[in-house]
Write a protein that holds these residues in place. Structure first.
Motif, PDB file in Angstrom:
ATOM      1  N   GLY A   1       0.777  -1.226   0.000  1.00 56.33           N
ATOM      2  CA  GLY A   1       0.000   0.000   0.000  1.00 56.33           C
ATOM      3  C   GLY A   1       0.807   1.274   0.000  1.00 56.33           C
ATOM      4  N   ASN A   2       2.122   1.174  -0.134  1.00 56.04           N
ATOM      5  CA  ASN A   2       2.967   2.357  -0.024  1.00 56.04           C
ATOM      6  C   ASN A   2       2.610   3.440  -1.033  1.00 56.04           C
ATOM      7  OD1 ASN A   2       5.881   3.712  -0.886  1.00 56.04           O
ATOM      8  ND2 ASN A   2       5.608   3.465   1.316  1.00 56.04           N
ATOM      9  N   GLY A   3       2.180   3.033  -2.228  1.00 53.85           N
ATOM     10  CA  GLY A   3       1.897   4.006  -3.274  1.00 53.85           C
ATOM     11  C   GLY A   3       0.461   4.474  -3.331  1.00 53.85           C
ATOM     12  N   LEU A   4      -0.367   4.100  -2.362  1.00 51.29           N
ATOM     13  CA  LEU A   4      -1.756   4.557  -2.340  1.00 51.29           C
ATOM     14  C   LEU A   4      -1.793   5.990  -1.808  1.00 51.29           C
ATOM     15  CD1 LEU A   4      -3.568   1.348  -1.044  1.00 51.29           C
ATOM     16  CD2 LEU A   4      -3.615   2.280  -3.370  1.00 51.29           C
ATOM     17  N   ARG A   5      -1.321   6.896  -2.652  1.00 50.88           N
ATOM     18  CA  ARG A   5      -1.160   8.297  -2.262  1.00 50.88           C
ATOM     19  C   ARG A   5      -1.641   9.204  -3.392  1.00 50.88           C
ATOM     20  NH1 ARG A   5       2.520   8.210   2.027  1.00 50.88           N
ATOM     21  NH2 ARG A   5       3.475   6.148   2.273  1.00 50.88           N
ATOM     22  N   THR A   6      -2.084  10.391  -3.006  1.00 56.03           N
ATOM     23  CA  THR A   6      -2.429  11.405  -3.993  1.00 56.03           C
ATOM     24  C   THR A   6      -1.410  12.536  -3.909  1.00 56.03           C
ATOM     25  OG1 THR A   6      -3.894  12.627  -2.491  1.00 56.03           O
ATOM     26  CG2 THR A   6      -4.863  10.841  -3.808  1.00 56.03           C
ATOM     27  N   HIS A   7      -1.379  13.342  -4.964  1.00 59.24           N
ATOM     28  CA  HIS A   7      -0.383  14.402  -5.085  1.00 59.24           C
ATOM     29  C   HIS A   7      -1.048  15.680  -5.575  1.00 59.24           C
ATOM     30  CE1 HIS A   7       2.674  11.221  -4.732  1.00 59.24           C
ATOM     31  NE2 HIS A   7       1.902  10.533  -5.567  1.00 59.24           N
ATOM     32  N   ALA A   8      -0.634  16.796  -5.015  1.00 57.61           N
ATOM     33  CA  ALA A   8      -1.168  18.084  -5.437  1.00 57.61           C
ATOM     34  C   ALA A   8      -0.594  18.456  -6.798  1.00 57.61           C
ATOM     35  CB  ALA A   8      -0.818  19.159  -4.412  1.00 57.61           C
ATOM     36  N   LEU A   9      -1.478  18.849  -7.709  1.00 58.04           N
ATOM     37  CA  LEU A   9      -1.066  19.317  -9.029  1.00 58.04           C
ATOM     38  C   LEU A   9      -2.046  20.399  -9.462  1.00 58.04           C
ATOM     39  CD1 LEU A   9       0.943  18.963 -11.388  1.00 58.04           C
ATOM     40  CD2 LEU A   9      -0.698  17.380 -12.409  1.00 58.04           C
ATOM     41  N   GLY A  10      -1.613  21.637  -9.414  1.00 56.59           N
ATOM     42  CA  GLY A  10      -2.525  22.736  -9.688  1.00 56.59           C
ATOM     43  C   GLY A  10      -3.672  22.707  -8.704  1.00 56.59           C
ATOM     44  N   ALA A  11      -4.894  22.829  -9.209  1.00 54.90           N
ATOM     45  CA  ALA A  11      -6.076  22.794  -8.350  1.00 54.90           C
ATOM     46  C   ALA A  11      -6.471  21.373  -7.955  1.00 54.90           C
ATOM     47  CB  ALA A  11      -7.244  23.471  -9.069  1.00 54.90           C
ATOM     48  N   PHE A  12      -5.815  20.371  -8.524  1.00 51.75           N
ATOM     49  CA  PHE A  12      -6.221  18.974  -8.361  1.00 51.75           C
ATOM     50  C   PHE A  12      -5.348  18.220  -7.360  1.00 51.75           C
ATOM     51  CE2 PHE A  12      -7.931  20.217 -12.422  1.00 51.75           C
ATOM     52  CZ  PHE A  12      -9.135  19.528 -12.527  1.00 51.75           C
ATOM     53  N   ARG A  13      -5.908  17.102  -6.893  1.00 51.00           N
ATOM     54  CA  ARG A  13      -5.110  16.068  -6.235  1.00 51.00           C
ATOM     55  C   ARG A  13      -5.235  14.812  -7.087  1.00 51.00           C
ATOM     56  NH1 ARG A  13      -2.469  17.165  -1.715  1.00 51.00           N
ATOM     57  NH2 ARG A  13      -1.853  14.976  -1.567  1.00 51.00           N
ATOM     58  N   VAL A  14      -4.105  14.315  -7.593  1.00 45.53           N
ATOM     59  CA  VAL A  14      -4.104  13.211  -8.538  1.00 45.53           C
ATOM     60  C   VAL A  14      -3.669  11.924  -7.848  1.00 45.53           C
ATOM     61  CG1 VAL A  14      -3.637  14.784 -10.449  1.00 45.53           C
ATOM     62  CG2 VAL A  14      -1.728  13.658  -9.317  1.00 45.53           C
ATOM     63  N   GLY A  15      -4.298  10.833  -8.225  1.00 44.88           N
ATOM     64  CA  GLY A  15      -3.939   9.514  -7.709  1.00 44.88           C
ATOM     65  C   GLY A  15      -4.112   8.492  -8.815  1.00 44.88           C
ATOM     66  N   GLY A  16      -3.550   7.287  -8.627  1.00 41.99           N
ATOM     67  CA  GLY A  16      -3.641   6.307  -9.703  1.00 41.99           C
ATOM     68  C   GLY A  16      -3.580   4.872  -9.237  1.00 41.99           C
ATOM     69  N   LEU A  17      -4.117   3.983 -10.080  1.00 37.49           N
ATOM     70  CA  LEU A  17      -4.104   2.547  -9.841  1.00 37.49           C
ATOM     71  C   LEU A  17      -3.789   1.811 -11.138  1.00 37.49           C
ATOM     72  CD1 LEU A  17      -7.336   2.176  -7.655  1.00 37.49           C
ATOM     73  CD2 LEU A  17      -4.963   2.058  -6.838  1.00 37.49           C
ATOM     74  N   ASN A  18      -3.316   0.579 -10.984  1.00 37.96           N
ATOM     75  CA  ASN A  18      -2.967  -0.277 -12.108  1.00 37.96           C
ATOM     76  C   ASN A  18      -4.128  -1.197 -12.486  1.00 37.96           C
ATOM     77  OD1 ASN A  18       0.134   0.090 -12.389  1.00 37.96           O
ATOM     78  ND2 ASN A  18      -0.111  -0.342 -10.212  1.00 37.96           N
ATOM     79  N   CYS A  19      -4.586  -1.122 -13.719  1.00 35.39           N
ATOM     80  CA  CYS A  19      -5.446  -2.129 -14.330  1.00 35.39           C
ATOM     81  C   CYS A  19      -6.592  -2.568 -13.411  1.00 35.39           C
ATOM     82  CB  CYS A  19      -4.580  -3.306 -14.780  1.00 35.39           C
ATOM     83  SG  CYS A  19      -5.355  -4.401 -15.994  1.00 35.39           S
ATOM     84  N   TRP A  20      -6.681  -3.852 -13.099  1.00 41.91           N
ATOM     85  CA  TRP A  20      -7.839  -4.362 -12.362  1.00 41.91           C
ATOM     86  C   TRP A  20      -7.885  -3.900 -10.917  1.00 41.91           C
ATOM     87  CZ3 TRP A  20     -10.158  -9.814 -13.532  1.00 41.91           C
ATOM     88  CH2 TRP A  20     -10.710  -9.797 -14.816  1.00 41.91           C
ATOM     89  N   GLU A  21      -6.850  -3.231 -10.419  1.00 43.02           N
ATOM     90  CA  GLU A  21      -6.991  -2.554  -9.122  1.00 43.02           C
ATOM     91  C   GLU A  21      -8.129  -1.550  -9.179  1.00 43.02           C
ATOM     92  OE1 GLU A  21      -2.759  -2.121  -6.893  1.00 43.02           O
ATOM     93  OE2 GLU A  21      -3.062  -0.799  -8.613  1.00 43.02           O
ATOM     94  N   ASN A  22      -8.398  -1.023 -10.364  1.00 43.55           N
ATOM     95  CA  ASN A  22      -9.472  -0.049 -10.502  1.00 43.55           C
ATOM     96  C   ASN A  22     -10.845  -0.655 -10.246  1.00 43.55           C
ATOM     97  OD1 ASN A  22      -8.113   2.539 -11.542  1.00 43.55           O
ATOM     98  ND2 ASN A  22      -7.227   0.963 -12.861  1.00 43.55           N
TER      99      ASN A  22
END
Length: 326
Positions: free
Chosen positions: A161-182
Motif C-alpha cells: 500500500g505504499n503508493g496509495l497516495r495522492t499528489h497536489a497538481l494545480g487545483a487537483f489532487r491526482v492519484g492512480g491505480l494499475n489495471c484491475w486494481e481499478n
C-alpha cells in the motif's frame, strides 16, 4: 428569470495528455526513447500532466498465456523471466533519471507504468508499478500493484500500500491505480479519502478494460484518465526469445492489445473518446470547477459518507523481507 453562475477560473484548469504508445517490446532503452518522444510531443501541446499505459516500459508479459506459462520448472519460462528482468526498470540505478529531467524541464507531471526490479526486494523479482513524477522532476510515489491479475501472478509479485497516495497538481489532487486494481472498491476508497479528484487508471490495452472509466468518474465525482498500451505484431523485435511460439495462434490479427485510452469528466461524459488501434498523444483541458459542482449531490468520503458506520484502515508501509539493524 434564469441565473448563470461561472465559478471557474484560469487557476482551476489543467492541460492533460494521454500517451497511447506501443513499447519496443522488452527493450528498455528503445522504449524509453519512445516515452521521451511522447513527453516532448505533449510538451509542444502545453501539457501539464501526461500518462502512459501499464508496464509500457518495457512491455506487458504477453508470453505467459501463449507459452504454457504455468508449467513448473520449464526452461522457456525461466528464460523469459530472466530476459524480462534484464529489461526491467531499476529506479535505484537511475533508469528514470532522463524522464525525471524531462518532467522538470517541461514543468510536467508524469504517470508511467513500469515493470520494476526493486533493490529493496532482493533485485530478482519484478513488480507492476505505477510511478508518479511531479512537475519538479521528483518521484512522488511508486505504487506496486496490490494483486497481479490471473496469469500475471506467474511473473509479477504482489505489491503493497505504499503508493496509495495522492499528489497536489494545480487545483487537483491526482492519484492512480494499475489495471484491475481499478475494480477494487477499497483501493479506490483509499485514494478518495486522500483527497483524489483526478484519477489515473493504467491498462495494458484493450478497450473493454477502459469501459469502467465512466463509472469511476461518476462514483468518485472526479476526472478519470484511462491510458492503455498498444501492442502490434510489428512491435516485437525480431530477436525476441521464442517469438514464433509467442505469436502462434494470433493468426492474421494485427493487435495483441488495441488501446482504448480515454478521458472522462466527473459526470461520466467523455472529454476524449476511446482511442482505438493507433498510437497517439491527445491533450485536453480539464476544469476543477466541474469537480466541485458534481460533489454537490455526492461526495464518497465527504457528506455522503458514514465513517461512524463504515471506515477503512490503509497500511502504507513499504513491505520488505528483512529489517536490518546495524
Amino acid at each position: 428569470m434564469s441565473l448563470s453562475v461561472n465559478n471557474s477560473s484560469k487557476k482551476d484548469q489543467l492541460n492533460v495528455a494521454i500517451a497511447q504508445i506501443a513499447p519496443v517490446w522488452l527493450d528498455r532503452e528503445a522504449t524509453l526513447q519512445k516515452v521521451s518522444d511522447a513527453i516532448s510531443d505533449a510538451a509542444n501541446q502545453k501539457a501539464e500532466l501526461i500518462g502512459f499505459g501499464e508496464t509500457v516500459l518495457p512491455g506487458y508479459p504477453f508470453w505467459i498465456e501463449r507459452t504454457d506459462g504455468a508449467r513448473f520448472n520449464d526452461p522457456i519460462q525461466k528464460e523469459m523471466h530472466a530476459h524480462y528482468l534484464d529489461q526491467a526498470v531499476v529506479i535505484e540505478r537511475g533508469d528514470l533519471n532522463g524522464i525525471c529531467a524531462q518532467a522538470r524541464d517541461h514543468g510536467m507531471a508524469i504517470y508511467l507504468g513500469i515493470y520494476e526490479r526493486p533493490a529493496d526486494r532482493g533485485g530478482h523479482s519484478g513488480f507492476c508499478s505505477l510511478v508518479y513524477i511531479n512537475e519538479l522532476g521528483v518521484i512522488g510515489s511508486v505504487h506496486r500493484k496490490l494483486m497481479p491479475t490471473y496469469e500475471e501472478r506467474l511473473t509479477w509479485s504482489p505489491g503493497d500500500g505504499n503508493g496509495l497516495r495522492t499528489h497536489a497538481l494545480g487545483a487537483f489532487r491526482v492519484g492512480g491505480l494499475n489495471c484491475w486494481e481499478n475494480w477494487m472498491p477499497l483501493a479506490r476508497t483509499a485514494l478518495y479519502a486522500d483527497g483524489e479528484d483526478f484519477h489515473f487508471a493504467c491498462w495494458p490495452g484493450g478497450e473493454r478494460n477502459t469501459a469502467i472509466s465512466p463509472f469511476l468518474a461518476q462514483e468518485g465525482r472526479s476526472y478519470v484518465m484511462s491510458v492503455s498500451g498498444l501492442m502490434r505484431v510489428s512491435d516485437f523485435p525480431a530477436d525476441t526469445p521464442h517469438l514464433e511460439r509467442i505469436l502462434a495462434g494470433n493468426g492474421d490479427a494485427e493487435f495483441l492489445a488495441n488501446g482504448g485510452s480515454c478521458l472522462v469528466a466527473p459526470d461520466g461524459s467523455y472529454v476524449i473518446e476511446p482511442v482505438i488501434g493507433v498510437e497517439a498523444v491527445k491533450t485536453a483541458t480539464i476544469d476543477h470547477a466541474m469537480v466541485r459542482r458534481e460533489r454537490q449531490n455526492f461526495d464518497p468520503v465527504g457528506h455522503y459518507s458514514r465513517p461512524d458506520v463504515l471506515k477503512l484502515d490503509v497500511d502504507r508501509r513499504r513491505q520488505t523481507a528483512a529489517r536490518f539493524i546495524d
